[in-house]
Design an enzyme around this catalytic site. Structure first.
Site, PDB file in Angstrom:
ATOM      1  N   ASP A 264      77.665  -6.736  -9.788  1.00 63.49           N
ATOM      2  CA  ASP A 264      78.747  -5.998  -9.987  1.00 63.49           C
ATOM      3  C   ASP A 264      80.187  -6.582  -9.393  1.00 63.49           C
ATOM      4  O   ASP A 264      80.428  -7.353  -8.322  1.00 63.49           O
ATOM      5  CB  ASP A 264      78.603  -4.795  -9.408  1.00 63.49           C
ATOM      6  CG  ASP A 264      79.526  -3.402 -10.215  1.00 63.49           C
ATOM      7  OD1 ASP A 264      80.046  -3.522 -10.743  1.00 63.49           O
ATOM      8  OD2 ASP A 264      78.791  -2.073 -10.121  1.00 63.49           O
TER       9      ASP A 264
HETATM   10  C1  BGC Z   1      81.619  -1.232 -12.541  1.00 68.17           C
HETATM   11  C2  BGC Z   1      80.611  -1.239 -13.601  1.00 68.17           C
HETATM   12  C3  BGC Z   1      81.115  -2.474 -14.207  1.00 68.17           C
HETATM   13  C4  BGC Z   1      82.039  -3.381 -14.111  1.00 68.17           C
HETATM   14  C5  BGC Z   1      83.333  -3.896 -14.695  1.00 68.17           C
HETATM   15  C6  BGC Z   1      82.221  -1.704 -11.918  1.00 68.17           C
HETATM   16  O1  BGC Z   1      83.213  -0.928 -11.161  1.00 68.17           O
HETATM   17  O2  BGC Z   1      80.159  -0.469 -11.077  1.00 68.17           O
HETATM   18  O3  BGC Z   1      79.767  -0.444 -14.375  1.00 68.17           O
HETATM   19  O4  BGC Z   1      80.586  -3.134 -15.276  1.00 68.17           O
HETATM   20  O5  BGC Z   1      82.896  -2.080 -13.206  1.00 68.17           O
HETATM   21  O6  BGC Z   1      84.103  -2.868 -15.267  1.00 68.17           O
END
Ligand code: BGC
Length: 726
Positions: A264
């Site tokens: 993530d």
């Molecule tokens: C989220 C993800 C997301 C990523 C990119 C993170 O803060 O938890 O679900 O895909 O950001 O935007």
């Protein structure tokens, strides 16, 4: 001994040969691909390999130009393909070609209880990703809805692992049918936003296997998901991005995952630990990218012998494997964006997701011939839900609001007037203190709404939440309806006897008072580009509602397990999941606590009569399958879809068992007056519990009851079977 007639024998042989040659061809293709990848890796320098293992911009990781390996581009989901942001900044890139279909949110998809809807969702996402040249879609997201307050409940699907799994598999297959990689997220046990970057979820092995992992396992093994995103939190003491047990042991070894693990954003914390535990690509938000854990520090770690070249090669192999199935595959589709077919898919999903909670006066469907005036009240009637808060949204090509949907449908025959009703005074970017006063009713707006409601045949009150109030990064502080909505409901209900409540939200709320005082309640979601049209069609009866709740609505927060056991949000950054396997309805049923609305609940404009449950046999061996037949008659005046839910219950067990567990379901259209024979299949193996002593799934012999019902608390037919060990 089984005898086959010669003709049948020939056919069986042909089928066998077909499968054998097919699987041989498959393994040959796999072998060829493996060799091809080995050849490519041999040509790469260590530096080039490491370029592929970390982000080089917000939504891409490095390629190797010299060898024709493109960057691995990705974008959010799950609500649709996110608008283009700048390469190194979250600000909009101000493109004019990235307006996309806004697809219904995760809990809406789950409320359809229809895997075909998840499939349609995936196909649209895949086609639109291709049009935007995105190789990986960061979707679907299906963490278990453990805590009703979780700010991302709307993105996730359900509290039930089986329902989650059935939908996740189809969403993945839909996306990947377009040669786009799904990135299933967030692996694993990412169930709250409060302290999400630091919280250590302590979860026992049985709950992990039975509740939190099944949908991931199914998405990998049945859906063949090409990528997976490690979650922000820790599980049992280890960050998910460096959790050897979750990544190497379970995902890669046990489940045979061949694709890439992507962190993530900024969810990586170490170089050596993460590299050796199974993380493949480090992603994040801001540079300098060459300083990231999987950039120069990883190169240094390899040179120092702390991470082997073999480990690096394996990561590159996985990424290339993803690429050969997507961007580097032959005939990669060009894709398309916001087409009529996509809009239709969004409509289909939305129209199957809306849940009729109460219809005591049979006010619905609206008697459109006699209704001449409608008061449409509430901020949610004119609000769009594609964007808002911190979570990924969509620059929707268009979004039909509830008011627009009603006007499209009834604008010519009824006088439709709007009153604001309340102000949605909450921004996700502000703290609770800064948002203070957000829950106060606006008396002037209420007076205006009441004055309007007094003059019309019907009042439709659109309340609930929005994408600011439910947001990534925050959990709600309680279940109450925000913005003084209850005061508005009370006042309008008094002013107009024909008041219909429509709640738009993505997670459970406190509807106690409304359930008690109001006769007509409809539940809708952040329902995509066609949300308003779908809702109008449900209210007017063109669509007979068929949505069923994908999670329990507790009557009080203290009733739900994490609150009853005081384990949320946890002390000292530790959240012990003391409820174990008793998540959602498993807790409420076992502990005999009445919910406000139970899992699987949802009414229709017609009624269904269940009868004649039978199983194909009385006794089964662990390797067999139970075939359950039940007849369902539509006894009402209109056609309708019903979701037959099959739960399994085992009274006496050597281990703790929930009172019942969902093991099969089927949604089908039954015409008025007709009877359908519904066939549900339950592999006996799926009745197994995870045996922590010998670390394997164990089917316990003995008596099981099969409960067929229209919700988890409305069981209509019961059958008993015996499972024998031999
Ligand atoms: C989220 C993800 C997301 C990523 C990119 C993170 O803060 O938890 O679900 O895909 O950001 O935007």
């Amino acid at each position: 001994m089984i005898y086959l007639k010669p003709q049948k024998c020939l056919m069986a042989c042909a089928v066998l040969l077909f499968f054998l040659s097919n699987s041989q061809a498959q393994s040959k293709a796999d072998l060829n691909l493996d060799q091809k990848i080995t050849g490519v890796i041999k040509k790469m320098t260590l530096e080039e390999k490491i370029e592929m293992l970390h982000g080089n911009a917000l939504f891409s990781s490095g390629g190797v130009k010299r060898l024709g390996i493109p960057e691995l581009t990705c974008d959010d989901g799950p609500l649709g393909v996110r608008e283009e942001v700048l390469r190194f900044d979250w600000k909009s890139a101000n493109w004019t070609t990235d307006s996309a279909t806004f697809l219904p949110n995760g809990s809406a998809i789950a409320a359809t209880w229809n895997p075909a809807m998840a499939r349609q969702y995936g196909v649209v996402l895949g086609q639109e990703a291709n049009a935007r040249k995105k190789i990986v879609m960061l979707a679907p997201a299906f963490n278990i809805c453990r805590v009703p307050l979780n700010g991302r409940t709307y993105e996730y699907y359900s509290e039930d692992p089986y329902l989650n799994a059935q939908l996740a598999v189809q969403a993945v297959k839909g996306i990947q049918s377009q040669n786009v990689a799904a990135c299933v997220k967030h692996y694993a046990v990412n169930n709250q936003e409060v302290n999400r970057n630091t919280v250590n979820a302590i979860v026992d092995e049985r709950a992990l296997r039975e509740i939190y992992l099944p949908a991931f396992q199914a998405a990998i093994q049945e859906g063949n998901a090409y990528t997976i995103m490690s979650a922000y939190n820790k599980v049992n003491g280890r960050w998910c991005s460096e959790n050897e047990y979750l990544l190497n042991t379970i995902l890669k070894k046990e489940w045979g995952f061949k694709g890439a693990v992507i962190s993530d954003w900024a969810g990586t914390h170490n170089t050596v630990a993460a590299a050796n535990a199974g993380l493949d690509i480090e992603m994040g938000s801001s540079g300098p990218y060459d300083q990231w854990y999987f950039a120069k520090p990883l190169l240094a770690a390899v040179k120092a012998g702390k991470v082997s070249v073999k480990t690096i090669d394996e990561k590159v192999r996985r990424i290339l494997w993803v690429m050969y199935h997507t961007s580097m595959s032959a005939n990669h589709p060009a894709g398309s964006i916001s087409t009529p077919a996509h809009n239709k898919a969004a409509y289909n999903i939305a129209s199957e997701s809306i849940v009729l909670l109460k219809n005591d006066k049979f006010l619905l469907p609206l008697k459109t011939k006699s209704i001449k005036s409608i008061a449409v009240i509430g901020d949610n009637a004119t609000r769009t839900f594609a964007l808002g808060g911190f979570g990924a949204g969509v620059k929707a090509k268009y979004e039909i609001t509830a008011l627009a949907g009603l006007k499209n449908k009834l604008g010519k025959t009824a006088d439709i007037r709007f009153a604001q009703g309340y102000r949605a005074n909450w921004l996700a970017s502000k703290t609770l203190a800064q948002n203070e006063g957000y829950d106060k009713p606006d008396e002037a707006l209420i007076a205006e709404a009441v004055a309007l409601a007094k003059t019309t045949d019907v009042a439709i009150l659109f309340i609930g939440s929005n994408r600011e109030y439910e947001s990534e990064g925050n959990d709600r502080k309680d279940l109450s309806l925000p913005f003084g909505e209850q005061a508005l409901v009370d006042a309008v209900t008094k002013a107009n006897a024909n008041t219909i409540i429509v709640v738009t939200a993505g997670a459970p709320y406190d509807l106690n008072k409304i359930k008690k005082n109001n006769h007509t309640i409809v539940w809708s979601w952040f329902n995509g580009s066609e949300g308003g049209n779908a809702l109008a069609d449900v209210l007017t009866g063109k669509i007979n509602p068929s949505g069923k709740l994908p999670f329990t609505f507790p009557a009080a927060l203290k009733d739900s397990p994490a609150f009853a056991l005081d384990t949320y949000p946890g002390d000292n950054m530790t959240a012990p999941y003391k409820e174990g396997i008793l998540v959602g309805y498993r807790w409420f049923d076992t502990k005999k606590i009445d919910p406000l609305y139970c899992f699987g609940y949802g009414l229709s404009y017609t009624n269904f009569n269940y009868a004649g449950i039978k199983t194909d046999k009385k006794a089964y061996l662990p390797n067999q399958q139970v075939t359950v037949n039940v007849t369902v008659k539509n006894t009402g005046a209109v056609d309708g879809m019903e979701t037959v839910q099959l739960y399994v219950s085992k009274a006496k067990s050597v281990v703790e068992k929930p009172e019942k567990e969902l093991k099969a379901f089927k949604k089908l259209m039954i015409k008025s007056g007709q009877t359908a024979n519904v066939v549900l299949r339950v592999p006996v193996q799926s009745l197994a519990y995870y045996n922590v002593k010998n670390k394997s799934w164990t089917v316990e012999p003995g008596q099981y009851r099969l409960l067929a019902g229209t919700s988890s608390r409305n069981i209509k037919q019961v059958a008993a079977i015996t499972v024998k060990s031999k």
